[in-house]
Design a protein around this motif. Structure first.
Motif, mmCIF file in Angstrom:
data_model
loop_
_atom_site.group_PDB
_atom_site.id
_atom_site.type_symbol
_atom_site.label_atom_id
_atom_site.label_comp_id
_atom_site.label_asym_id
_atom_site.label_seq_id
_atom_site.Cartn_x
_atom_site.Cartn_y
_atom_site.Cartn_z
ATOM 1 N N ASP A 87 0.837 -1.206 0.000
ATOM 2 C CA ASP A 87 0.000 0.000 0.000
ATOM 3 C C ASP A 87 0.870 1.254 0.000
ATOM 4 N N TRP A 88 1.897 1.272 0.858
ATOM 5 C CA TRP A 88 2.768 2.454 0.939
ATOM 6 C C TRP A 88 3.455 2.700 -0.411
ATOM 7 N N LEU A 89 4.005 1.642 -0.986
ATOM 8 C CA LEU A 89 4.714 1.790 -2.267
ATOM 9 C C LEU A 89 3.763 2.152 -3.399
ATOM 10 N N GLU A 90 2.512 1.686 -3.322
ATOM 11 C CA GLU A 90 1.527 2.005 -4.366
ATOM 12 C C GLU A 90 1.328 3.517 -4.498
ATOM 13 N N GLY A 91 1.532 4.246 -3.385
ATOM 14 C CA GLY A 91 1.424 5.707 -3.414
ATOM 15 C C GLY A 91 2.409 6.359 -4.368
ATOM 16 N N TYR A 92 3.439 5.619 -4.764
ATOM 17 C CA TYR A 92 4.468 6.159 -5.657
ATOM 18 C C TYR A 92 4.363 5.628 -7.086
ATOM 19 N N ARG A 93 3.382 4.727 -7.308
ATOM 20 C CA ARG A 93 3.265 4.116 -8.639
ATOM 21 C C ARG A 93 3.070 5.175 -9.721
ATOM 22 N N GLN A 94 2.155 6.121 -9.438
ATOM 23 C CA GLN A 94 1.871 7.173 -10.416
ATOM 24 C C GLN A 94 3.158 7.931 -10.760
ATOM 25 N N GLN B 2 9.415 -17.883 -7.518
ATOM 26 C CA GLN B 2 10.870 -17.881 -7.455
ATOM 27 C C GLN B 2 11.354 -16.442 -7.453
ATOM 28 N N LEU B 3 11.671 -15.963 -6.261
ATOM 29 C CA LEU B 3 12.079 -14.561 -6.178
ATOM 30 C C LEU B 3 13.526 -14.421 -5.726
ATOM 31 N N ILE B 4 14.139 -15.552 -5.335
ATOM 32 C CA ILE B 4 15.509 -15.510 -4.805
ATOM 33 C C ILE B 4 16.473 -15.018 -5.889
ATOM 34 N N GLY B 5 17.320 -14.077 -5.520
ATOM 35 C CA GLY B 5 18.335 -13.599 -6.445
ATOM 36 C C GLY B 5 17.889 -12.426 -7.279
ATOM 37 N N TYR B 6 16.595 -12.091 -7.217
ATOM 38 C CA TYR B 6 16.067 -11.012 -8.035
ATOM 39 C C TYR B 6 16.453 -9.648 -7.470
ATOM 40 N N GLU B 7 17.271 -8.914 -8.210
ATOM 41 C CA GLU B 7 17.656 -7.542 -7.822
ATOM 42 C C GLU B 7 18.086 -7.487 -6.357
ATOM 43 N N GLN B 8 18.834 -8.524 -5.925
ATOM 44 C CA GLN B 8 19.079 -8.719 -4.510
ATOM 45 C C GLN B 8 19.783 -7.525 -3.858
ATOM 46 N N THR B 14 17.458 -0.560 -0.937
ATOM 47 C CA THR B 14 16.182 0.146 -1.045
ATOM 48 C C THR B 14 15.336 -0.067 0.209
ATOM 49 N N PHE B 15 15.145 -1.324 0.606
ATOM 50 C CA PHE B 15 14.305 -1.605 1.776
ATOM 51 C C PHE B 15 14.926 -1.024 3.050
ATOM 52 N N ALA B 16 16.272 -1.106 3.180
ATOM 53 C CA ALA B 16 16.930 -0.525 4.363
ATOM 54 C C ALA B 16 16.683 0.986 4.404
ATOM 55 N N ALA B 17 16.756 1.631 3.245
ATOM 56 C CA ALA B 17 16.534 3.083 3.177
ATOM 57 C C ALA B 17 15.089 3.444 3.521
ATOM 58 N N LEU B 18 14.148 2.566 3.167
ATOM 59 C CA LEU B 18 12.729 2.841 3.418
ATOM 60 C C LEU B 18 12.331 2.586 4.878
ATOM 61 N N ALA B 85 11.168 -2.267 -5.932
ATOM 62 C CA ALA B 85 10.618 -2.698 -4.644
ATOM 63 C C ALA B 85 9.137 -3.058 -4.790
ATOM 64 N N THR B 86 8.401 -2.248 -5.567
ATOM 65 C CA THR B 86 6.982 -2.534 -5.821
ATOM 66 C C THR B 86 6.836 -3.870 -6.547
ATOM 67 N N ASP B 87 7.677 -4.081 -7.561
ATOM 68 C CA ASP B 87 7.649 -5.354 -8.306
ATOM 69 C C ASP B 87 7.842 -6.545 -7.374
ATOM 70 N N TRP B 88 8.819 -6.418 -6.474
ATOM 71 C CA TRP B 88 9.097 -7.532 -5.560
ATOM 72 C C TRP B 88 7.863 -7.813 -4.692
ATOM 73 N N LEU B 89 7.293 -6.758 -4.124
ATOM 74 C CA LEU B 89 6.124 -6.940 -3.248
ATOM 75 C C LEU B 89 4.903 -7.442 -4.016
ATOM 76 N N GLU B 90 4.793 -7.053 -5.301
ATOM 77 C CA GLU B 90 3.658 -7.505 -6.115
ATOM 78 C C GLU B 90 3.610 -9.028 -6.203
ATOM 79 N N GLY B 91 4.788 -9.686 -6.084
ATOM 80 C CA GLY B 91 4.849 -11.145 -6.110
ATOM 81 C C GLY B 91 4.070 -11.789 -4.975
#
Lengths: 133, 133
Positions: A87-94, B2-8, B14-18, B85-91
């Protein structure tokens, strides 16, 4: 866009927990069903205590919980923190979709200009530039 | 899945920064346009050096970059890490949407049973339970 203060504390824990490849791999495994600590440790070149540390981080973030079987204590994936982070990341999709469309438009404009001028001496061919992208 | 290794590596950063409310607030501000360090520091009860530290984390993760104006050195939001990051969570969307649908179905089943049985002595009314949820 007003996102400040939204699910702040749990987003901190969720994103911190996601910032590690082993923890993301554990979540990927659990997405296909519950698993014991031994089962989760198996694919990694890691001791069970090392895996247990990662599991504690995931548990504190609410990303996983323990199943009812007292013997195996299987871990399972929890939906809520993943939904909140999405949800949080979706805010940046646009924002990022707009940016990519803008870059696409720029690229098309450049290509159109290049085609119009024909190939310049010493310029890299469009084909080689495309291959590198 | 299968998400292992993707943009690791970049997902780690990115996640640490968020995982920090000030950094998320800075990104929210930059989503509406470029801003200088002074402008970014303004809404926070924080010194400019403290803000600069957060900006460095965001910059190293590729979430922000510096604009061309050499005087103001405005920071601007970058699209790629947010998209990744959105792509990863979309999985995991299918997983958590499925889980929520399952919970909804369970809740409806419980409500239907309660209606059938009528109100039990000492039981909380469905209305009060709904208000709490």
């Amino acid at each position: 866009m007003q996102l400040i203060g939204y699910e702040q504390t749990s987003l901190d824990a969720t994103f911190a927990a996601l910032a590690d490849p082993t923890r993301r791999a554990i979540l990927a495994r659990l997405a296909s069903g519950e698993a014991s600590v031994a089962e989760l440790a198996e694919p990694f070149a890691m001791s069970q205590p090392a895996i247990s540390k990662h599991l504690k981080v995931l548990e504190r973030a609410g990303l996983i919980s323990r199943g009812v079987d007292a013997q195996r204590r299987p871990r399972r994936l929890e939906a809520r923190p993943l939904a909140d982070a999405t949800d949080w990341l979706e805010g940046y999709r646009q924002f990022w979709e707009g940016r990519f469309q803008h870059l696409d438009a720029l690229l098309n404009e450049m290509k159109a200009k290049e085609t119009k001028r024909g190939r310049m001496p010493h310029s890299r061919s469009p084909r080689r530039r495309g291959d590198q992208g």
